[in-house]
Design a protein around this motif. Structure first.
Motif, PDB file in Angstrom:
ATOM      1  N   LYS A   1     -10.274 -76.241   2.083  1.00 62.95           N
ATOM      2  CA  LYS A   1     -10.585 -76.287   0.564  1.00 62.95           C
ATOM      3  C   LYS A   1      -8.669 -76.946   0.043  1.00 62.95           C
ATOM      4  CE  LYS A   1     -13.119 -72.531   0.469  1.00 62.95           C
ATOM      5  NZ  LYS A   1     -13.003 -70.329   0.011  1.00 62.95           N
ATOM      6  N   THR A   2      -7.718 -77.369   0.819  1.00 65.10           N
ATOM      7  CA  THR A   2      -7.178 -77.501  -0.024  1.00 65.10           C
ATOM      8  C   THR A   2      -5.888 -78.497   1.233  1.00 65.10           C
ATOM      9  OG1 THR A   2      -4.471 -76.880  -1.420  1.00 65.10           O
ATOM     10  CG2 THR A   2      -5.703 -75.629   0.940  1.00 65.10           C
ATOM     11  N   ASP A   3      -4.960 -79.493   0.705  1.00 63.51           N
ATOM     12  CA  ASP A   3      -4.301 -79.570   1.461  1.00 63.51           C
ATOM     13  C   ASP A   3      -2.827 -79.510   1.668  1.00 63.51           C
ATOM     14  OD1 ASP A   3      -3.461 -80.582  -0.958  1.00 63.51           O
ATOM     15  OD2 ASP A   3      -2.996 -83.199  -0.916  1.00 63.51           O
ATOM     16  N   ARG A   4      -2.915 -78.705   1.489  1.00 62.99           N
ATOM     17  CA  ARG A   4      -1.860 -78.021   0.778  1.00 62.99           C
ATOM     18  C   ARG A   4      -1.312 -77.030   2.741  1.00 62.99           C
ATOM     19  NH1 ARG A   4      -0.779 -71.962   0.113  1.00 62.99           N
ATOM     20  NH2 ARG A   4      -3.126 -71.618  -1.453  1.00 62.99           N
ATOM     21  N   ARG A   5      -0.561 -76.774   3.082  1.00 64.15           N
ATOM     22  CA  ARG A   5      -0.707 -76.048   4.229  1.00 64.15           C
ATOM     23  C   ARG A   5      -0.323 -74.614   3.879  1.00 64.15           C
ATOM     24  NH1 ARG A   5       0.141 -77.763   9.341  1.00 64.15           N
ATOM     25  NH2 ARG A   5       1.990 -76.440  10.847  1.00 64.15           N
ATOM     26  N   ILE A   6      -1.280 -73.829   4.233  1.00 66.17           N
ATOM     27  CA  ILE A   6      -1.424 -72.745   4.236  1.00 66.17           C
ATOM     28  C   ILE A   6      -0.083 -71.753   4.812  1.00 66.17           C
ATOM     29  CG2 ILE A   6      -2.897 -70.832   4.367  1.00 66.17           C
ATOM     30  CD1 ILE A   6      -4.449 -72.527   3.396  1.00 66.17           C
ATOM     31  N   PRO A   7       1.138 -70.957   4.512  1.00 64.78           N
ATOM     32  CA  PRO A   7       1.806 -70.369   5.377  1.00 64.78           C
ATOM     33  C   PRO A   7       1.320 -69.426   5.463  1.00 64.78           C
ATOM     34  CG  PRO A   7       2.052 -70.849   2.768  1.00 64.78           C
ATOM     35  CD  PRO A   7       0.965 -71.125   2.594  1.00 64.78           C
ATOM     36  N   VAL A   8       1.738 -69.146   6.628  1.00 62.73           N
ATOM     37  CA  VAL A   8       1.844 -67.521   7.987  1.00 62.73           C
ATOM     38  C   VAL A   8       3.117 -66.906   7.343  1.00 62.73           C
ATOM     39  CG1 VAL A   8       1.085 -66.393   9.293  1.00 62.73           C
ATOM     40  CG2 VAL A   8      -0.447 -68.418   8.844  1.00 62.73           C
ATOM     41  N   ILE A   9       2.959 -65.533   6.795  1.00 63.46           N
ATOM     42  CA  ILE A   9       4.174 -64.618   7.195  1.00 63.46           C
ATOM     43  C   ILE A   9       3.843 -63.913   7.968  1.00 63.46           C
ATOM     44  CG2 ILE A   9       5.132 -63.395   4.943  1.00 63.46           C
ATOM     45  CD1 ILE A   9       4.998 -66.384   4.481  1.00 63.46           C
ATOM     46  N   ARG A  10       5.238 -63.264   8.479  1.00 60.40           N
ATOM     47  CA  ARG A  10       5.452 -61.982   8.875  1.00 60.40           C
ATOM     48  C   ARG A  10       6.264 -61.444   8.533  1.00 60.40           C
ATOM     49  NH1 ARG A  10       8.352 -63.809  13.892  1.00 60.40           N
ATOM     50  NH2 ARG A  10       6.561 -63.866  15.299  1.00 60.40           N
ATOM     51  N   PHE A  11       5.785 -59.719   8.881  1.00 63.03           N
ATOM     52  CA  PHE A  11       6.240 -58.667   8.039  1.00 63.03           C
ATOM     53  C   PHE A  11       6.841 -57.955   9.049  1.00 63.03           C
ATOM     54  CE2 PHE A  11       3.665 -59.278   4.199  1.00 63.03           C
ATOM     55  CZ  PHE A  11       4.566 -59.714   3.379  1.00 63.03           C
ATOM     56  N   ARG A  12       8.116 -57.666   9.279  1.00 67.87           N
ATOM     57  CA  ARG A  12       8.867 -56.761  10.510  1.00 67.87           C
ATOM     58  C   ARG A  12       9.684 -56.022   9.136  1.00 67.87           C
ATOM     59  NH1 ARG A  12      10.705 -60.309  15.429  1.00 67.87           N
ATOM     60  NH2 ARG A  12       9.515 -61.429  14.861  1.00 67.87           N
ATOM     61  N   GLU A  13       9.620 -54.219   9.840  1.00 65.53           N
ATOM     62  CA  GLU A  13      10.426 -53.253   9.748  1.00 65.53           C
ATOM     63  C   GLU A  13      11.691 -53.452   9.912  1.00 65.53           C
ATOM     64  OE1 GLU A  13       9.611 -48.442   9.684  1.00 65.53           O
ATOM     65  OE2 GLU A  13       8.944 -49.762  11.353  1.00 65.53           O
ATOM     66  N   ARG A  14      12.108 -53.366   8.476  1.00 59.07           N
ATOM     67  CA  ARG A  14      13.884 -52.609   8.483  1.00 59.07           C
ATOM     68  C   ARG A  14      14.559 -51.849   8.693  1.00 59.07           C
ATOM     69  NH1 ARG A  14      12.825 -54.485   2.095  1.00 59.07           N
ATOM     70  NH2 ARG A  14      13.622 -52.256   1.988  1.00 59.07           N
ATOM     71  N   PRO A  15      15.705 -51.394   9.438  1.00 55.96           N
ATOM     72  CA  PRO A  15      16.035 -50.403   9.972  1.00 55.96           C
ATOM     73  C   PRO A  15      16.004 -49.228   9.232  1.00 55.96           C
ATOM     74  CG  PRO A  15      17.291 -52.954  10.532  1.00 55.96           C
ATOM     75  CD  PRO A  15      16.201 -52.538  10.017  1.00 55.96           C
ATOM     76  N   ALA A  16      16.512 -48.552   8.841  1.00 53.24           N
ATOM     77  CA  ALA A  16      16.814 -47.183   8.221  1.00 53.24           C
ATOM     78  C   ALA A  16      18.135 -47.683   8.018  1.00 53.24           C
ATOM     79  CB  ALA A  16      16.555 -46.043   8.363  1.00 53.24           C
ATOM     80  N   PRO A  17      18.601 -47.447   6.753  1.00 55.49           N
ATOM     81  CA  PRO A  17      20.452 -47.724   6.436  1.00 55.49           C
ATOM     82  C   PRO A  17      20.875 -46.227   7.884  1.00 55.49           C
ATOM     83  CG  PRO A  17      19.241 -47.020   4.846  1.00 55.49           C
ATOM     84  CD  PRO A  17      18.026 -46.985   5.653  1.00 55.49           C
TER      85      PRO A  17
END
Length: 155
Positions: free
Chosen positions: A138-154
């Motif tokens: 549908k688009t000529d935009r390169r569709i991003p794939v995003i990874r979420f990683r858990e941040r360590p607790a402070p």
């Protein structure tokens, strides 16, 4: 880590209207009510970001897929729109966010996948949910794939 996908020149019309917002609120409630909220083969999470320009808290329901490394993968498809979704721009400005998934709230850091890592992740996502393959057409935009990683607790 860089968020670097420019706007495309063609694609589906980007919609943001009261009906879409109402549907998003419904999906957010659904995702929060269940430890395993899903929409067909896709599981739902609620992403909370800080608005890139407004600085306001923004909540968005998203389909997620498991990452081989234990994180969560999402696709900034915007249904094949020429523009990236607003949450993508929010993450580019503020990559630290929170997700609500599986009945818990998780602080995460977002990173955009590139190269072969993106291609492999997208192939796994398309295998699990074939409708994601159509967004590229549908688009000529390169569709991003995003990874979420858990941040360590402070400490």
């Amino acid at each position: 880590m860089s968020f670097d996908i420019p706007t495309g020149t063609r694609g589906r019309k980007h919609t943001s209207n009261p009906l879409v917002r109402l549907g998003n609120r419904f999906m957010i409630r659904r995702a929060r009510r269940s430890d395993s909220a899903s929409l067909g083969p896709m599981r739902l999470l609620v992403l909370t970001t800080v608005g890139a320009r407004s600085g306001q808290r923004r909540e968005t329901p998203l389909a997620w897929f498991p990452d081989a490394g234990g994180g969560w993968l999402v696709v900034a498809s915007a249904n094949g729109a020429a523009r990236n979704p607003a949450w993508y721009h929010n993450l580019a400005a503020h990559p630290e966010a929170t997700i609500e998934v599986g009945g818990r709230t998780v602080p995460v850091t977002a990173e955009q996948l590139h190269g072969s890592e993106r291609e492999e992740a997208l192939a796994r996502i398309v295998a699990a949910a074939p409708n994601f393959a159509a967004y590229n057409d549908k688009t000529d935009r390169r569709i991003p794939v995003i990874r979420f990683r858990e941040r360590p607790a402070p400490a």
